[in-house]
Design an enzyme around this catalytic site. Structure first.
Site, mmCIF file in Angstrom:
data_model
loop_
_atom_site.group_PDB
_atom_site.id
_atom_site.type_symbol
_atom_site.label_atom_id
_atom_site.label_comp_id
_atom_site.label_asym_id
_atom_site.label_seq_id
_atom_site.Cartn_x
_atom_site.Cartn_y
_atom_site.Cartn_z
ATOM 1 C CG ASP A 138 94.513 -42.733 -30.008
ATOM 2 O OD1 ASP A 138 94.482 -42.879 -30.672
ATOM 3 O OD2 ASP A 138 92.706 -42.928 -29.797
ATOM 4 C CE1 TYR A 140 92.217 -34.995 -27.355
ATOM 5 C CE2 TYR A 140 93.183 -34.397 -25.759
ATOM 6 C CZ TYR A 140 92.724 -34.074 -27.034
ATOM 7 O OH TYR A 140 91.524 -33.434 -26.900
ATOM 8 C CG HIS A 145 92.768 -32.946 -32.012
ATOM 9 N ND1 HIS A 145 91.382 -33.377 -32.961
ATOM 10 C CD2 HIS A 145 92.141 -33.940 -31.438
ATOM 11 C CE1 HIS A 145 90.074 -34.218 -32.280
ATOM 12 N NE2 HIS A 145 90.710 -34.460 -31.275
ATOM 13 N NE ARG A 154 88.372 -28.086 -21.434
ATOM 14 C CZ ARG A 154 88.863 -28.679 -22.023
ATOM 15 N NH1 ARG A 154 87.592 -29.828 -21.896
ATOM 16 N NH2 ARG A 154 89.175 -29.059 -22.751
ATOM 17 C CD GLN A 250 85.508 -39.585 -27.150
ATOM 18 O OE1 GLN A 250 85.544 -39.493 -28.545
ATOM 19 N NE2 GLN A 250 86.545 -38.882 -26.882
ATOM 20 C CB THR A 370 93.326 -36.056 -33.981
ATOM 21 O OG1 THR A 370 92.059 -36.857 -33.410
ATOM 22 C CG2 THR A 370 92.045 -35.684 -35.606
HETATM 23 CA CA CA Z 1 92.494 -41.138 -31.518
#
Ligand code: CA
Length: 441
Positions: A138, A140, A145, A154, A250, A370
């Site tokens: 996966d 990023y 996103h 943050r 998470q 995403t």
């Molecule tokens: Ca994902």
């Protein structure tokens, strides 16, 4: 990078009449592959190619001798219950199969008589995953996103300094990836908000992630990186991918080793894989702000910068249980484009993943991460759309959602359209949320 050829000609028409409809996602220029059988039958699953509202049963077509010399081997390789053997053959074989199918399905083709008995209506089909996925990674790549989610945690420093240098990713779980239409069960897990001790129970912040799934074709030997210039030759095709996420599980579990049970309870892949070759008319430059750093040389190729991005429109649709019971259609939550959302190209992901020597294998799956656009109405998850659950959305029937409820059906759609090319689509990636298992008390 695939160049345009006779199979992309927007003027091509098929003798399968539904493939010529203006709004079909599967015209003769698309020809995506899936693994299917007649619904409810005991037939073996086998490879198929979408054409209009029909599927060409490749097992039947091979048996009837439809394919000539170059295409016979890839067609045979695609006839089993996974596309892995076809994926392993590489781009020349994929292209030969596509060309042969394109010629056989055209108006006036002499193969019509042979192929007609090989058609199965999509309405009568059920699907398996298109590949036996050995490993799932996966990424990023959605920079909007990453920035929006980073801001939630943050506010002063949303994007970490490595983001524009290294394609961020982690190793996921392949066993819980399921084909579109399979329900997804709300996970149980440990969560800890501001309380002193964690609790164990159903996730209260179940979310979707709008992603593309990149399916690997030929792999590479262990220890031998794939050069960026050759990376796309290892990309078999692209599907829609919903990487469901438990946003409350998470934050508590992911320190310091990364996401675990919040991400591995289910991921939904669309049945149809749109091949890299079919996407050739819909490529775009890798657009980055002028003051961003150049990628390091192993991630940098002129061809990839010029055409490495994917121009794919992406939509998210929601139908709640109450909507379904009242006969109300799904409502579109967001719409965006992969080209605007992704900071890294598939070729860069392949080059990076193999750069340390890791061997990719046919049927491996990469999640894009995403894919949210720059605008608030282009969010690829509820986490972003509701600002971490603080601003619930109101649906047309008055229901509200911060995160997904049991009975919600979440559907991803994708399509490519451009002047001078025939519009093609990805079908749907859809699943309904089931209640969590009972909790031990
Ligand atoms: Ca994902």
């Amino acid at each position: 990078m695939t160049t345009l050829n006779e199979t992309h000609d927007p003027a091509l028409r098929s003798w399968v009449e539904s493939a010529n409809a203006a709004d079909t996602e599967f015209p003769i220029q698309n020809l995506p592959l899936a693994v299917f059988r007649r619904r409810g039958s005991n037939e073996a699953f086998g490879g198929g190619v979408a054409i209009g509202e029909q599927i060409v049963d490749l097992t039947a077509a091979v048996a009837r001798g439809v394919f000539g010399s170059d295409a016979a081997r890839p067609a045979q390789a695609a006839a089993g219950d996974s596309l892995n053997p076809l994926m392993a053959l590489g781009p020349a074989a994929w292209s030969a199969l596509r060309q042969s199918l394109s010629r056989a399905l055209r108006e006036g083709a002499s193969a019509q008589k042979l192929l007609e008995p090989c058609l199965v209506a999509q309405a009568d089909a059920e699907y398996m995953l298109p590949a036996r996925i050995g490993d799932y990674t996966d990424f990023y790549t959605g920079i909007h996103h990453a920035t929006t989610v980073g801001k939630l945690f943050r506010p002063d420093n949303p994007l970490l300094p490595n983001y524009k240098w290294v394609p961020i990713g982690y190793h996921g779980r392949a066993s819980s990836i399921v084909v579109s239409g399979t329900p997804v069960r709300r996970p149980l897990g440990q969560t800890k908000g501001s309380a002193d001790t964690p609790r164990f129970g159903p996730s209260q912040r179940l979310d979707y992630e709008l992603e593309l799934g990149f399916l690997i074709g030929r792999g590479n030997p262990l220890g031998e990186p794939i050069p960026i210039e050759e990376a796309e030759q290892h990309l078999f095709g692209v599907a829609l991918f919903n990487d469901w996420s438990a946003r409350d599980i998470q934050p508590w579990e992911y320190v310091p080793l990364g996401p675990f049970l919040s991400k591995n309870f289910g991921s939904t892949l669309s049945p149809w894989v749109v091949t890299t070759e079919a996407l050739a008319p819909f490529r775009a430059p890798l657009a980055r702000p002028a003051d961003d750093p150049d990628p390091l040389p192993y991630l940098n190729a002129a061809q990839d910068r010029a055409q490495g991005a994917l121009d794919i429109e992406l939509e998210v649709w929601l139908q709640t249980a109450a909507m379904r019971e009242a006969g109300r259609a799904a409502v579109r939550l967001t719409r965006g484009n992969a080209r605007e959302a992704a900071y890294w190209t598939p070729a860069q992901l392949i080059a990076h993943h193999s750069s340390g020597g890791c061997n990719l294998q046919p049927g491996d799956l990469f999640g894009s991460g995403t894919l949210s656009g720059p605008g608030p109405d282009q969010a690829g998850s509820l986490l972003e759309l509701t600002q971490g659950g603080k601003q619930p959305i109101t649906l047309p029937n008055g229901e509200t959602r911060s995160f997904l409820a049991d009975g919600d059906t979440l559907t991803l759609r994708g399509y490519c359209e451009r002047a001078g090319a025939r519009r093609i689509g990805f079908g749907v990636c859809s699943a309904t949320v089931l209640p969590a298992p009972a909790v031990r008390v």
